[in-house]
Design a protein around this motif. Structure first.
Motif, PDB file in Angstrom:
ATOM      1  N   TYR A 149       0.836  -1.199   0.000  1.00 15.51           N
ATOM      2  CA  TYR A 149       0.000   0.000   0.000  1.00 15.51           C
ATOM      3  C   TYR A 149       0.869   1.247   0.000  1.00 15.51           C
ATOM      4  CZ  TYR A 149      -3.793   3.113   1.665  1.00 15.51           C
ATOM      5  OH  TYR A 149      -4.717   4.111   1.802  1.00 15.51           O
ATOM      6  N   GLY A 150       0.964   1.904  -1.131  1.00 10.80           N
ATOM      7  CA  GLY A 150       1.690   3.157  -1.219  1.00 10.80           C
ATOM      8  C   GLY A 150       3.056   3.035  -1.853  1.00 10.80           C
ATOM      9  N   ARG A 151       3.912   2.228  -1.266  1.00 16.81           N
ATOM     10  CA  ARG A 151       5.280   2.118  -1.776  1.00 16.81           C
ATOM     11  C   ARG A 151       5.293   1.466  -3.156  1.00 16.81           C
ATOM     12  NH1 ARG A 151       9.152   2.454   1.856  1.00 16.81           N
ATOM     13  NH2 ARG A 151       7.581   3.841   2.717  1.00 16.81           N
ATOM     14  N   THR A 152       4.525   0.415  -3.348  1.00 16.41           N
ATOM     15  CA  THR A 152       4.473  -0.256  -4.651  1.00 16.41           C
ATOM     16  C   THR A 152       3.997   0.703  -5.728  1.00 16.41           C
ATOM     17  OG1 THR A 152       4.149  -2.476  -3.763  1.00 16.41           O
ATOM     18  CG2 THR A 152       3.303  -2.064  -5.971  1.00 16.41           C
ATOM     19  N   GLN A 153       2.962   1.466  -5.451  1.00 13.92           N
ATOM     20  CA  GLN A 153       2.405   2.374  -6.453  1.00 13.92           C
ATOM     21  C   GLN A 153       3.372   3.517  -6.762  1.00 13.92           C
ATOM     22  OE1 GLN A 153       0.624   1.363  -3.607  1.00 13.92           O
ATOM     23  NE2 GLN A 153      -0.303  -0.293  -4.805  1.00 13.92           N
ATOM     24  N   GLU A 154       4.082   3.967  -5.749  1.00 14.99           N
ATOM     25  CA  GLU A 154       5.067   5.018  -5.983  1.00 14.99           C
ATOM     26  C   GLU A 154       6.209   4.517  -6.868  1.00 14.99           C
ATOM     27  OE1 GLU A 154       7.585   8.275  -3.323  1.00 14.99           O
ATOM     28  OE2 GLU A 154       6.195   6.880  -2.364  1.00 14.99           O
ATOM     29  N   LEU A 155       6.637   3.291  -6.645  1.00 12.37           N
ATOM     30  CA  LEU A 155       7.673   2.693  -7.495  1.00 12.37           C
ATOM     31  C   LEU A 155       7.196   2.587  -8.940  1.00 12.37           C
ATOM     32  CD1 LEU A 155       8.893  -0.074  -5.054  1.00 12.37           C
ATOM     33  CD2 LEU A 155      10.375   1.669  -6.063  1.00 12.37           C
ATOM     34  N   LEU A 156       5.972   2.102  -9.129  1.00  9.74           N
ATOM     35  CA  LEU A 156       5.432   1.991 -10.487  1.00  9.74           C
ATOM     36  C   LEU A 156       5.394   3.356 -11.169  1.00  9.74           C
ATOM     37  CD1 LEU A 156       2.478  -0.526  -9.973  1.00  9.74           C
ATOM     38  CD2 LEU A 156       4.635  -0.961 -11.160  1.00  9.74           C
ATOM     39  N   TYR A 157       5.011   4.359 -10.421  1.00 10.30           N
ATOM     40  CA  TYR A 157       4.912   5.716 -10.959  1.00 10.30           C
ATOM     41  C   TYR A 157       6.275   6.204 -11.462  1.00 10.30           C
ATOM     42  CZ  TYR A 157       3.630  10.722 -10.992  1.00 10.30           C
ATOM     43  OH  TYR A 157       3.393  12.031 -11.352  1.00 10.30           O
ATOM     44  N   GLN A 160      -2.548  13.082 -20.530  1.00 10.31           N
ATOM     45  CA  GLN A 160      -2.015  12.379 -21.705  1.00 10.31           C
ATOM     46  C   GLN A 160      -2.770  11.081 -21.961  1.00 10.31           C
ATOM     47  OE1 GLN A 160       0.323  14.113 -23.319  1.00 10.31           O
ATOM     48  NE2 GLN A 160       0.259  15.612 -21.642  1.00 10.31           N
ATOM     49  N   GLY A 161      -3.819  10.858 -21.192  1.00 15.54           N
ATOM     50  CA  GLY A 161      -4.607   9.635 -21.359  1.00 15.54           C
ATOM     51  C   GLY A 161      -3.926   8.393 -20.819  1.00 15.54           C
ATOM     52  N   LYS A 162      -3.011   8.562 -19.837  1.00 18.55           N
ATOM     53  CA  LYS A 162      -2.248   7.432 -19.312  1.00 18.55           C
ATOM     54  C   LYS A 162      -2.638   7.138 -17.864  1.00 18.55           C
ATOM     55  CE  LYS A 162       1.911   8.578 -22.027  1.00 18.55           C
ATOM     56  NZ  LYS A 162       3.346   8.954 -21.914  1.00 18.55           N
ATOM     57  N   ASN A 163      -2.590   5.870 -17.502  1.00 20.55           N
ATOM     58  CA  ASN A 163      -2.710   5.455 -16.116  1.00 20.55           C
ATOM     59  C   ASN A 163      -1.308   5.449 -15.521  1.00 20.55           C
ATOM     60  OD1 ASN A 163      -2.809   3.944 -13.700  1.00 20.55           O
ATOM     61  ND2 ASN A 163      -4.509   2.695 -14.434  1.00 20.55           N
ATOM     62  N   PRO A 164      -1.050   6.202 -14.441  1.00 19.45           N
ATOM     63  CA  PRO A 164       0.317   6.268 -13.892  1.00 19.45           C
ATOM     64  C   PRO A 164       0.888   4.917 -13.483  1.00 19.45           C
ATOM     65  CG  PRO A 164      -1.098   7.928 -12.882  1.00 19.45           C
ATOM     66  CD  PRO A 164      -1.989   7.026 -13.674  1.00 19.45           C
ATOM     67  N   PHE A 165       0.010   3.950 -13.155  1.00 15.03           N
ATOM     68  CA  PHE A 165       0.472   2.692 -12.571  1.00 15.03           C
ATOM     69  C   PHE A 165       0.356   1.510 -13.522  1.00 15.03           C
ATOM     70  CE2 PHE A 165      -1.928   5.403  -9.629  1.00 15.03           C
ATOM     71  CZ  PHE A 165      -0.854   5.930  -8.928  1.00 15.03           C
ATOM     72  N   SER A 166       0.007   1.778 -14.759  1.00 18.81           N
ATOM     73  CA  SER A 166      -0.144   0.695 -15.731  1.00 18.81           C
ATOM     74  C   SER A 166       0.477   1.119 -17.056  1.00 18.81           C
ATOM     75  CB  SER A 166      -1.634   0.367 -15.925  1.00 18.81           C
ATOM     76  OG  SER A 166      -1.793  -0.666 -16.869  1.00 18.81           O
ATOM     77  N   PHE A 167       1.452   0.346 -17.503  1.00 18.76           N
ATOM     78  CA  PHE A 167       2.077   0.596 -18.799  1.00 18.76           C
ATOM     79  C   PHE A 167       2.425  -0.749 -19.410  1.00 18.76           C
ATOM     80  CE2 PHE A 167       4.743   1.363 -15.143  1.00 18.76           C
ATOM     81  CZ  PHE A 167       5.919   0.663 -15.352  1.00 18.76           C
ATOM     82  N   ARG A 168       2.850  -0.751 -20.641  1.00 14.77           N
ATOM     83  CA  ARG A 168       2.950  -1.980 -21.417  1.00 14.77           C
ATOM     84  C   ARG A 168       3.837  -3.026 -20.764  1.00 14.77           C
ATOM     85  NH1 ARG A 168       6.023  -3.876 -25.652  1.00 14.77           N
ATOM     86  NH2 ARG A 168       7.266  -1.973 -25.725  1.00 14.77           N
ATOM     87  N   GLN A 169       4.875  -2.596 -20.041  1.00 13.71           N
ATOM     88  CA  GLN A 169       5.826  -3.547 -19.464  1.00 13.71           C
ATOM     89  C   GLN A 169       5.369  -4.130 -18.121  1.00 13.71           C
ATOM     90  OE1 GLN A 169       6.662  -0.453 -20.536  1.00 13.71           O
ATOM     91  NE2 GLN A 169       7.682  -0.992 -22.455  1.00 13.71           N
TER      92      GLN A 169
END
Length: 524
Positions: A299-307, A355-364
């Protein structure tokens, strides 16, 4: 009007304070004590009041040390509402059942060991020891399939032999029932929580949905205001807005501020160092042909890393290697983050949402759901990033990734959070850091994972600054920028040395500050 401090007083966990007027009793947080198993269990099972006397409750945020005992009060007579932000309510929908699951699992395993030991003592061999054959039979009797426990059989033996079994603090059913008491409200929207008593929540900047609670009440015709800080976050961190600096002028006169002090006598590394240091750690590992393992809080740290990784990938500063989030809880909490863009800061809106992007979801990015997929990932040898729970390497899927990759010098174990004493994470950090300082010469240190020893050949890198708590300078910044006229401060939520040191600094800044003791009551 008075307040009694029941938890997170001269210690960090178990946040709980009871605010009373002539008409109402408002509970501020209902957190779980965390620490050594026996001591924490004894504290958590005893509530210092009858939950039936409570009018309502205000929850600052969803972390278990602030919310973890809510199922206890809802199971034992509480009839009010739990007021919190909408994001906190949504996060709690995953965190509380997960907490219950852990407790049920721990209790089940401890009961299994108790019964196994009792049955073993009933089958002594000629040498006084139980034979391997008998031990195998006992285990097969108490287990389902290969790894599951037969709770019914274990329970029957506990009753038959009058053994001392362990009960979970609460069950998943209790946690799910507790969630029906939650009332999510927007920031800066006053809500009535008692007779002539309102609560307004403001941004705390600590974690998604975290709030500063401004509670206003009329006592004998006179206004009284109590501000409960919850946990105050850092300035300039990605995703969330900074701690509130603008409050309703009607509540700027604060009779009592209940203020956290987790890092009341410490300074953090600058937030600006996070991105370049993460970039360096990833590039150095990928240049070696290795993978990066990141033990992380769900909770929190994982999402910040993804960002931040998303930022680095978009800018082309780091090779776009696969990123795996291997934690069911982290996966669910990431969904909650995605559902609450209203709490993001301006940078997140400009850089991603517009930009139409989800901060926590990208192709990789891939979210690993099944155990089978996680096991397959452990054996993956091509460079990648794994973000997995638990944050201190004490349990969860990260243990299996470590045992498969910690012996390879191409890989990196990236430490991005606090590692408490006596945890595997702390041992990896200390041994790995010492090995690096020695030039990685000589025999590598040995760490034990799941009762097996492994050489710590992987690089160990620590990046500070990811902390979600403001340090002492950021706490003072909050006080000075808030414009609040504060008559008195009660310093809580910090180990005793941190709280006392911070209170002393507050007094040197002209504030009337004190550090309450457990059970102490202040009149407002």
């Amino acid at each position: 009007m008075h307040i009694t401090f029941y938890g997170a007083v001269r210690e960090v966990t178990g946040s709980m304070h009871l605010l009373c007027t002539d008409h109402d009793r408002i509970l501020l947080d209902c957190g779980m004590f965390q620490g050594r198993r026996k001591a924490a269990a004894e504290k958590n099972r005893v509530l210092p009041f009858d939950p039936g006397i409570l009018t309502n409750m205000v929850l600052s945020h969803a972390h278990i040390d602030h919310s973890g005992r809510i199922p206890l009060i809802t199971r034992n007579g509480f009839t009010g509402r739990v007021y919190c932000t909408r994001a906190t309510a949504d996060a709690s929908a995953y965190l509380l059942p997960d907490s219950a699951h852990i407790q049920e699992s721990d209790a089940g395993y401890l009961n299994y060991k108790t019964v196994r030991s009792a049955l073993s003592q009933m089958r002594p061999g000629e040498d006084g020891k139980t034979s391997k054959r008998d031990l195998k039979e006992i285990k097969n009797l108490l287990k389902k399939n290969k790894h599951g426990l037969n709770a019914d059989v274990i329970g029957s033996y506990i009753k038959r032999f009058h053994l001392q079994g362990v009960e979970p603090l609460y069950t998943i059913t209790d946690a799910e029932e507790a969630l029906t008491f939650f009332e999510g409200i927007p920031y800066r929207s006053p809500v009535t929580i008692g007779k002539k008593t309102t609560c307004t929540l403001y941004e705390a900047g600590h974690i998604l949905g975290s709030a500063i609670a401004m509670i206003r009440s009329e006592v004998n015709g006179n206004p009284r205001t109590v501000c409960f800080s919850g946990d105050i976050g850092r300035y300039g961190k990605p995703i969330l807005r900074d701690p509130a600096s603008r409050f309703d002028s009607a509540g700027s006169d604060v009779d009592l501020l209940v203020l956290e002090s987790t890092y009341g006598n410490r300074d953090h590394e600058p937030v600006v160092d996070l991105r370049p240091r993460l970039k360096q750690a990833l590039n150095e590992t990928f240049d070696r042909g290795g993978s990066v393992l990141i033990p992380s809080f769900a909770y929190g740290r994982t999402q910040e890393l993804l960002y931040v990784i998303h930022e680095l990938y978009d800018s082309g500063e780091v090779p776009r290697k696969p990123v795996y989030v291997d934690s069911p809880l982290a996966t669910n909490i990431t969904k909650v983050f995605g559902e609450h863009p209203e709490v993001y800061d301006r940078e997140a809106h400009e850089q991603f949402l517009q930009q139409g992007k989800n901060p926590f979801s990208f192709r990789q990015v891939q979210f690993v759901e099944s155990v089978e997929a996680s096991m397959a990932l452990m054996r993956e040898e091509s460079p990648h990033i794994v973000i997995s729970a638990s944050g201190m390497c004490e349990a969860g899927r990260i243990l299996h990734h470590l045992r498969y990759k910690i012996h390879n010098p191409k890989n990196t174990v990236l430490i991005v959070g606090y590692m408490a004493n006596h945890t595997l994470g702390r041992r990896i950090l200390e041994l790995g850091t010492a090995y690096e300082k020695a030039g990685r010469s000589g025999e590598p240190p040995i760490v034990k994972i799941l009762n097996k020893e492994y050489p710590l050949k992987a690089h160990v890198v620590k990046i500070g600054g990811f902390s979600a708590h403001g340090d002492r300078n950021e706490m003072l910044r909050f006080l000075k920028q808030s414009g609040l006229k504060i008559k008195r401060i009660a310093v809580v939520h910090g180990e005793e040395d941190q709280s006392l040191a911070f209170a002393e600094q507050l007094r040197s800044e002209g504030y009337a500050a004190m550090v309450p003791r457990i059970g102490e009551t202040l009149t407002i």
